[in-house]
Structures are given as structure tokens and as C-alpha cells.
Design an enzyme around this catalytic site. Structure first.
Site, PDB file in Angstrom:
ATOM      1  CB  THR A   1     103.976  35.059  73.488  1.00 38.11           C
ATOM      2  OG1 THR A   1     104.786  35.401  71.796  1.00 38.11           O
ATOM      3  CG2 THR A   1     102.773  34.341  72.742  1.00 38.11           C
ATOM      4  CD  GLU A   2      99.063  34.731  74.787  1.00 34.53           C
ATOM      5  OE1 GLU A   2      97.751  34.855  75.646  1.00 34.53           O
ATOM      6  OE2 GLU A   2      98.163  34.179  73.876  1.00 34.53           O
ATOM      7  CG  LEU A   3     100.295  41.161  77.913  1.00 38.61           C
ATOM      8  CD1 LEU A   3      98.661  42.490  79.324  1.00 38.61           C
ATOM      9  CD2 LEU A   3     101.426  41.795  77.437  1.00 38.61           C
TER      10      LEU A   3
ATOM     11  CD1 TRP B   1      97.017  37.602  78.393  1.00 36.70           C
ATOM     12  CD2 TRP B   1      97.256  39.630  77.350  1.00 36.70           C
ATOM     13  NE1 TRP B   1      97.006  37.380  76.369  1.00 36.70           N
ATOM     14  CE2 TRP B   1      96.490  38.283  76.683  1.00 36.70           C
ATOM     15  CE3 TRP B   1      96.756  40.552  77.705  1.00 36.70           C
ATOM     16  CZ2 TRP B   1      96.521  39.115  75.318  1.00 36.70           C
ATOM     17  CZ3 TRP B   1      96.377  41.409  76.412  1.00 36.70           C
ATOM     18  CH2 TRP B   1      95.651  41.237  75.069  1.00 36.70           C
TER      19      TRP B   1
END
Lengths: 435, 433
Positions: free
Chosen positions: B145-147, B299
Site C-alpha cells: 500500500t502506497e509503496l 511514495w
């Protein structure tokens, strides 16, 4: 006897304590044989009409079903003045709200920050100008109507009452429901303070809603004690007994209801809630209302990690207020400064035991209520816990509190007000006779 | 051999409706079906469908030379099934070409990797099933999730059998190093890392239509020119972005579709770059070194940390209240409860509570259905309170009835046996409970 009353909020749009008081008092005056010419700023219904409108009494008025009032209700005339004045608003809030209104299409209907003030149309952003405009309209009304006495509620209407007195020469009674010191603590807005004082000085007699308020009027505004009379507010009887709504969670509920502002002490409620939850997890808290302190309160609730037990309902209308009282086990009013405070009476009427601040006018007349110092969160927490767990005391409060509240009738309060009317009218006449 | 690797994130949260305090304990429908349907259908029409068609055309035109990869969340897939089946079909068509790789992630786009290994493993498993069901692929490369990535997370990801993970080429972890190589986890060197080149990725995802940007307008040729200026020894440029970049964040009118359509041609005619999928990239290069990430990165925003979702009091109270329920969840088999449990974990709910108005406020505002973080918090907590009540009800009932009498009997017996043995002079037995 006929009174020209500059009041607030006539049904069906009642949103706060001031509106409720004006309505109850008018009803009581009618019952005592006083004719009422009720002038009210209205932003509903007549948006594109002329600025003054005679509202058909049957349109807005009393419950026709109430036989007692059936006879008298035609003695009341309501005049709606097209204005966006609303009680409890600082000049800054007024500017913000009226600016907000001019922005097209806002989506605040569904927000917990929704307030009761929903402006529409184009208005100026200066509260004082609007107050002055209202006074001009008031003079017009005074010139074209017959009455014996003028009665104005709180500072926004004092200039109107003074103007009406200039035009008619009739005595003017200032009714103080709250002062700038209640709203802002020691950081008063000088302009508002000046207007309040001018109104009080100009008035022939002042009615204060509590001894607490009377003291403020005497010490802070320098008014002679003889001029200030106390008439406590009352509460309207429930028109029908509501069934207690079903509660869908097992925990008990403790309620705060009111504007989330410095004056009402919402922060002390949060701290007390935290202390109670440390002892007993089977309690929920709800804060009903909105105001400038709401963001700060929400942050504090999250910081204390009690968000799963502490809820926010936003501003509630009359029906929802009944609903939330119906769900509640304890009502807390930790006001820092409360000239009167009608809502504890409404809570008791709905069989909810109450904890009220000693710094409130209502504490002067309620015996079956627990009183606390607003700053003493340990004491508040203690008393919440007690009312939740010790049936003996909560049952007794429910039982006796109800009797007590039912004896606080507007008809009686209005009788006292009527005496004040008679006194000032008599004095005016005797002065006129002498000269 | 130099290559570029495209990865697109496809995610839609299941948004909550306005859920009032009065409904707690009474109403168990939490979702804004109307908003969820409209948004899915709007994004499908403006973005997913035309972009998928464009990619399909490019794959047909260039054969095995043009490749991309996707990560599609479970919550997005569920909503496609429900509201836009043709979008799902168009992804399936892409999957069938063999040029498109689907990555693994958490089912609900959740932040559970930061809190609970059990839940993390559970959600990755659920997502794997869903991807297998729809696209017939078994993900071998992971994107969180979200890097979000850290050394701790790399351990769990490696243990689940993934050979590589995608994350941000954040300055604070790279220092002087370039993101344009293959790296590996410091703690689990078997797990390779592909790092996002955020400058070039954001040129497309964020700056593309910004007329104040000195490099506006960005053409395919200009972009290939920048790629050619990179040092020749650098191996791989990872272009990671939201799939909603196409048509939604950057409208069709900005020319984003034309940019993408012409990129392969410009690349093939003016450079030596090739397209690779993440798993091909992992197989083609050797890691140049390990990366240490003691604190989680992501990120998002300027800081590339977790502060968009966690860290302020609103977020932390909500997050703690949610994961406090995990033990109860393990004891329930109720399908509806499990579904709500997944949807409530979606990171977006916590994103809405973010109070970082000033630095990245614009982006936050864009995605936020609430006027203020406070309202997001209140609404979420109301829903969570109802959910908790339901959960406690279903879990506590059977436990009380079944377990207690049995325990009492067992206790008595064990006490007796111990006693008798000591009386008989035998060695005292220490029993484990």
C-alpha cells in the site's frame, strides 16, 4: 396592556435558548391578559417580499390544540422583519457566515459543522450596520402601532427598542439573557459592551434571567440595583409524552448539549469523560452542538484516545434534541458562565438527571440537580459515575426533578414580567401627570 | 541493455456514507453506494476504459516489445464487478496478452503491514486469490500500500515467497545512490527492490499539465531525450504512478493519452531502451547493493513517510481502535463482519483525517470527500463503534456458553491428580496449563 416586543425566533424556526424563552414568555403574557405585538427578524419564507410583513398568527402560532391558549392567541400579532440578525453571533462570525452565504452552492447540509444559520441572498457583512438598519425598521413599526410598553431581548435589539421609544415615548424594558462577559469571558468586544450598556442605561427597567446575571449587570455595567429585577426562565410543558426511543447500544450515555464555545465549557466535559472511561468502559459520551471550539475538542478527544467512546452529533434540531435526551442517562452542563440555561430543564422534563455548573442561573432554582464547579473535572467525573451506578440518587432525581420543573411555568414568570410592565407604565403616567 | 518499467496502481476505496451518531447499534450499512458507483463509472469512462484500450492497441502494434504492470486492489476489483464489469473485462483482455504483469498487494489497500503480521499475510492471500480468479496470474512481485516499505516489512514479504518488492526511491534512503538500478533488502537479500524514479514518474503523473512548469508541454520526444541523458551504465528506470493519472488527474484534453500513445514509438526510434515488466527486470539484472530502511517510507508527499495516514491524534486513535479488534476478528466467521473489517482498513479513511493542510494540501483536498479531517474522524469513529458492537455481540455469545463449563471440569481433575501424586511421595509434577 399591550407590549411591543423585540424578540427572537418564532415557531416553527426555534433553534436556541433565547428563542425558546421569547416564545414561552409571550405565551405566558397572553395567558395573563397582555396583548403582544411580536417583532422578529426572519430570514425564512419572506425572502423576496417587503421588509416588514405581518405574519398570520395562525400560520406560526401556538398549538391550537391547547385549549387554555385558544381564547388568547388572537391577542398576539407577529411582525416579521426581513433581516438576517441571529442571536449569539459575534461580528466576526457574522461576517464569516454572511460571506459564506454569498458563495454559491455550499455543501454544509451534511456536515457536523453545520450551524443553524443558513443565510441566503445578498447581505452586508457588518453586523452593526444590520443592527442599525433593524432599528430604523423598528421606528417605523413603532410609529404605526399602538402599545403601552416596549420589551427587548438582548443587545442586538436594544437600538431598535431605543428607536421605538424615541418615536412613541413609551417605557422600555431591557431583558438580559446573556451579557458579553458570559459570551467572551474577560476578553469582551468593546463595541458590543458599549451597546449593551447604552441599552441598559436607556431602559426604564431591566429584567435579568438570574441573580447571577443581575450581579453582572450591577457590577460590570454600573447599573443601579433598584433598576434590575430577576425573573427566572421557565420551561414549556411537553405537549405530548414521548416514548423513550429504543437504544441500540448496551452502554450508558452521557450527554453535552449546547454551543461548543468557551462559555459552555465543553473542554471540561471531555476531561471528565476521560476520567470516567478510565474507571468504566461501558459508557458513551456524546457532544451535541457545534461552535468555534469543536476542532480543538475533537483533537483533544483523539489525543486522549477515547474517540471510540466519545461521539459528535453536530447541531440538532428540536426533534433530534428530544431524541438524544431520550437516549441519555446523564446530562452535563459544565458552563463556565451560564446566565440561565434552559436545557437542563428540558433534560429533566425528559427524565434525565442533570449535573449543572454552579456558575449558572438555573442552579439558583433547581434543587434536584447535582451542582459542580465547571473547572473541577474530578468532581464532574465523580458525579457522572455516581448517577450512572447508584440507582437511588438517579431515581430520586428523575422523580422529584420532574415535579420541580413542571412547577416552573411561563405563566408565572410572565405574571412577574407583567408586574414590571405595570410598574413602569404607572411611573411614566405619574411623571406625565406631575409635569 | 537499458530498460524502463511501467507500473500503474489501480485503487478505489469503498467510501463511507455520512453515518450519524444516532445510527450506532441500529444501522449496519456503512457505504455510500451512490458515490462509489458514480465515481467508479466516471473514472472508468474517463480513464480506465480508454487507457486500457490504448494499451491494448499498443501491445497489438508492438507485440512483445511493449509491456506494463498493474496492481489492482481488491476493493477496486469488487467495485468493478459490481458497477463496471466492462472495465474488468478490459483488464482481463490485457492480462491475456502476456505483456501485462499483475502484482501482489493487500486486498483492501490497507496499512496492516505496519501493525499486524497475521492480518498482512491474510490480506495478501485474499488478494492473491482475487488476482488468480480474474487474471489467471500468480503474483511474484509485491507492492505494498502506497509503496510503504521498511526492513521489517521486507522480512514478511520475503517469507510470503515474493522475489521482489516495489518501493519509492526516496532521497532519505538512497542518499547519493541512483534509483536506476536493482537493489535488495538489507535484511533479506533474496528480496530484490525496484525503486521508483520519482522525478521522471512525477513529470508524467503530476507536472504533465502544469503550465507554470518550465518544461511544459511535455512531449514523448522530450521525455525520451531526458531518458537518453541518464548515465549509460544505469540499468532501469522505474516509472510508477496511479493509473488514474490517465484521464482523471490529467484530463484527456491535456494530451496525456497522445503522450503515452507515442512514447513507445519515440523510445524505439530514438533510444536503446526496452520495456520490461517488474519480474522480467528482476530476472535480467543483478542487485548492485542492499538498501537499509529502518523506518517505513512511502511514495506520498514531500516527506515520503507515513504522515499522510498516521501520526496525528485523529489518525492514531482511529487506527488503534481498529486494530484493537483483531483478536475478536480472528474468532468470528461472520462473512459480513469480515468484509466490513477489510473495507474499514483501507488507507484512504486515514488519509482523509490528515491535517497537513499546508505542504501537500492540494493533493489531499482533491481526493477528500470530507470538508475537514475532523468530520472524517467523527464519521469513521461512528461507523467503527457500530462495527465493534456487532463484533462483540457475535463473538462473545458462543464463547460464554461453550467454553466455561468445560474449563471448570478440567481444572478440578488436574488439581486432584497433582495432589494425590505429592501425597504418595512421588515427584511433584509441574503441569502446563
Amino acid at each position: 396592556m399591550k407590549v411591543l416586543m423585540f424578540g427572537w425566533e418564532f415557531p416553527p424556526h426555534i433553534s436556541g435558548g433565547l428563542g425558546t424563552a421569547c416564545y414561552g414568555l409571550s405565551k405566558g403574557l397572553l395567558y395573563n391578559g397582555v396583548e403582544v405585538l411580536f417583532v422578529v427578524p426572519r430570514m425564512y419564507g419572506d425572502e423576496d417580499g417587503e421588509s416588514i410583513r405581518l405574519i398570520d398568527a395562525s400560520d406560526v402560532l401556538l398549538d391550537v390544540n391547547e385549549v387554555k391558549y385558544h381564547e388568547v392567541w388572537r391577542k398576539l400579532t407577529v411582525i416579521g422583519v426581513h433581516s438576517i440578525l441571529v442571536p449569539y453571533m459575534s461580528p466576526e462570525e457574522f461576517r464569516r457566515a454572511s460571506t459564506f452565504a454569498s458563495l454559491e452552492k455550499t455543501d454544509i447540509e451534511n456536515s457536523v459543522f453545520k450551524t443553524k444559520f443558513q443565510f441566503s441572498g445578498k447581505y452586508g457583512h457588518d453586523l452593526f450596520k444590520e443592527v442599525a438598519r433593524y432599528a430604523v425598521v423598528a421606528a417605523k413599526i413603532a410609529a404605526s402601532n399602538e402599545f403601552d410598553v416596549i420589551h427587548a431581548h438582548d443587545w442586538l435589539t436594544y437600538p431598535a427598542a431605543i428607536a421605538a421609544r424615541e418615536v412613541s415615548g413609551k417605557p422600555f424594558i431591557a431583558h438580559v439573557h446573556a451579557t458579553e462577559f458570559d459570551r467572551s469571558g474577560e476578553h469582551v468586544n468593546q463595541d458590543i459592551y458599549d451597546m449593551e450598556r447604552q441599552g441598559m442605561q436607556a431602559a426604564d427597567k431591566i429584567i435579568a434571567v438570574s441573580r447571577l446575571t443581575r450581579n453582572i449587570i450591577i457590577t460590570r455595567y454600573g447599573i443601579h440595583p433598584d433598576k434590575v429585577k430577576v425573573v427566572h426562565n421557565a420551561v414549556m410543558p411537553m405537549t405530548q409524552q414521548h416514548k423513550r426511543p429504543e437504544r441500540y447500544f448496551p452502554e450508558k450515555l452521557v450527554t453535552f448539549l449546547g454551543r461548543v464555545t468557551f462559555q459552555k465549557g465543553p473542554d471540561y466535559f471531555v476531561e471528565a469523560a476521560y476520567k470516567v472511561l478510565k474507571k468504566d468502559k461501558n459508557v458513551r459520551f456524546v457532544m451535541a452542538g457545534t461552535g468555534d471550539m469543536l476542532p480543538k475538542i475533537i483533537r483533544r478527544v483523539a489525543q486522549l484516545r477515547i474517540g471510540s467512546r466519545f461521539h459528535f452529533s453536530g447541531f440538532l434540531n428540536a426533534r433530534e434534541v428530544d431524541h438524544v435526551f431520550g437516549l441519555s442517562d446523564v446530562y452535563v452542563m459544565p458552563s463556565v458562565s451560564e446566565p440561565f440555561g434552559i436545557s437542563p430543564l428540558e433534560a429533566i422534563r425528559s427524565n434525565v438527571p442533570v449535573i449543572i455548573s454552579k456558575q449558572s442561573g438555573v442552579a439558583e432554582i433547581l434543587r434536584h440537580a447535582l451542582t459542580v464547579d465547571f473547572w473541577d473535572v474530578d468532581d464532574i467525573a465523580d458525579k457522572i459515575y455516581g448517577l450512572l451506578h447508584y440507582q437511588g440518587i438517579s431515581k430520586m432525581f428523575i422523580h422529584h426533578g420532574k415535579d420541580e420543573v413542571e412547577n416552573l411555568k411561563w405563566d408565572d414568570a410572565a405574571w412577574k414580567v407583567k408586574n414590571v410592565y405595570e410598574e413602569v407604565v404607572q411611573r411614566k403616567n405619574s411623571i406625565a401627570f406631575q409635569s | 541493455m537499458r530498460s524502463i518499467c511501467f507500473y500503474f496502481q489501480v485503487h478505489q476505496p469503498v467510501r463511507l456514507r455520512r453515518y450519524r451518531f444516532f445510527e450506532i447499534g441500529k444501522n449496519h450499512q456503512y457505504y455510500d453506494d451512490h458515490a462509489n458507483r458514480t465515481i467508479m463509472q466516471k473514472v472508468a469512462a474517463k480513464g480506465y476504459l480508454p487507457t486500457n484500450q490504448m494499451l491494448l492497441d499498443l501491445i497489438r502494434e508492438y507485440g512483445q516489445q511493449f509491456k506494463v504492470s498493474f496492481s489492482v486492489t481488491g476493493t477496486a476489483l469488487v467495485q468493478m464487478e459490481k458497477y463496471s464489469p466492462q472495465t474488468l473485462e478490459s483488464f482481463q483482455k490485457l492480462a491475456a496478452t502476456g505483456c501485462v504483469e499483475f502484482l501482489g498487494e493487500t486486498y483492501a489497500h490497507s496499512l496492516c503491514s505496519l501493525r499486524s503480521k497475521d492480518e498482512f499475510v491474510n490480506q495478501v492471500g485474499l488478494h492473491r486469490e482475487k488476482i488468480r480468479e480474474h487474471f489467471g496470474q500468480d503474483p511474484t512481485v509485491f507492492r505494498n500500500t502506497e509503496l510503504i516499505y521498511s526492513d521489517d516489512i521486507s522480512e514478511m514479504v520475503e517469507e510470503m515467497g515474493f522475489k521482489a518488492q516495489l518501493t519509492e526511491g526516496a532521497k532519505q534512503i538512497l542518499g547519493w545512490k541512483s534509483p536506476n538500478y536493482l537493489y535488495c533488502s538489507a535484511r533479506r537479500p533474496k528480496l530484490k527492490l525496484l525503486l521508483k524514479n520519482y522525478r521522471l514518474s512525477d513529470d508524467i503523473a503530476f507536472r504533465f499539465s502544469n503550465r507554470d512548469w518550465p518544461d511544459w508541454p511535455l512531449t514523448s520526444e522530450k521525455f525520451v531525450g531526458w531518458l537518453n541523458q541518464l548515465p549509460p551504465e544505469e540499468e532501469i528506470v522505474n516509472l510508477f504512478m496511479d493509473y488514474e493519472t490517465f484521464g482523471e488527474h490529467q484530463w484527456a484534453e491535456t494530451g496525456i493519452f497522445d503522450f503515452m500513445r507515442h512514447l513507445p514509438k519515440a523510445l524505439f526510434s530514438n533510444s536503446t531502451y526496452k520495456f520490461l515488466t517488474p519480474s522480467e527486470a528482476v530476472d535480467s539484472f543483478n542487485p548492485v547493493g542492499p538498501i537499509h530502511v529502518p523506518f517505513p517510507i512511502s511514495w506520498a508527499d514531500e516527506e515520503r513517510d507515513l504522515t499522510a495516514w498516521l501520526g496525528n491524534d485523529l489518525q492514531d486513535d482511529a487506527f488503534d481502535s481498529l486494530y484493537r479488534l483483531e483478536t475478536l476478528i480472528r474468532n468470528t466467521g461472520d462473512k459480513n463482519l469480515l468484509k466490513d473489517w477489510e473495507y474499514l482498513q483501507t488507507s484512504d479513511h486515514f488519509y482523509y483525517m490528515c491535517t497537513k493542510f499546508f505542504s501537500d494540501g492540494d493533493v489531499h483536498k482533491y481526493f477528500n470527500p470530507y470538508d475537514t479531517p475532523y468530520e472524517a474522524f467523527i464519521n469513521y469513529m461512528n461507523v467503527l463503534s457500530d462495527f465493534t458492537l456487532r463484533l462483540e455481540k457475535t463473538v462473545s455469545l458462543p464463547l460464554e456458553i461453550k467454553v466455561q463449563p468445560k474449563k471448570a471440569v478440567v481444572k478440578k481433575k488436574s488439581v486432584k491428580t497433582v495432589k494425590s501424586k505429592t501425597i504418595n511421595g512421588a515427584e511433584p509434577v509441574v503441569r502446563k496449563k
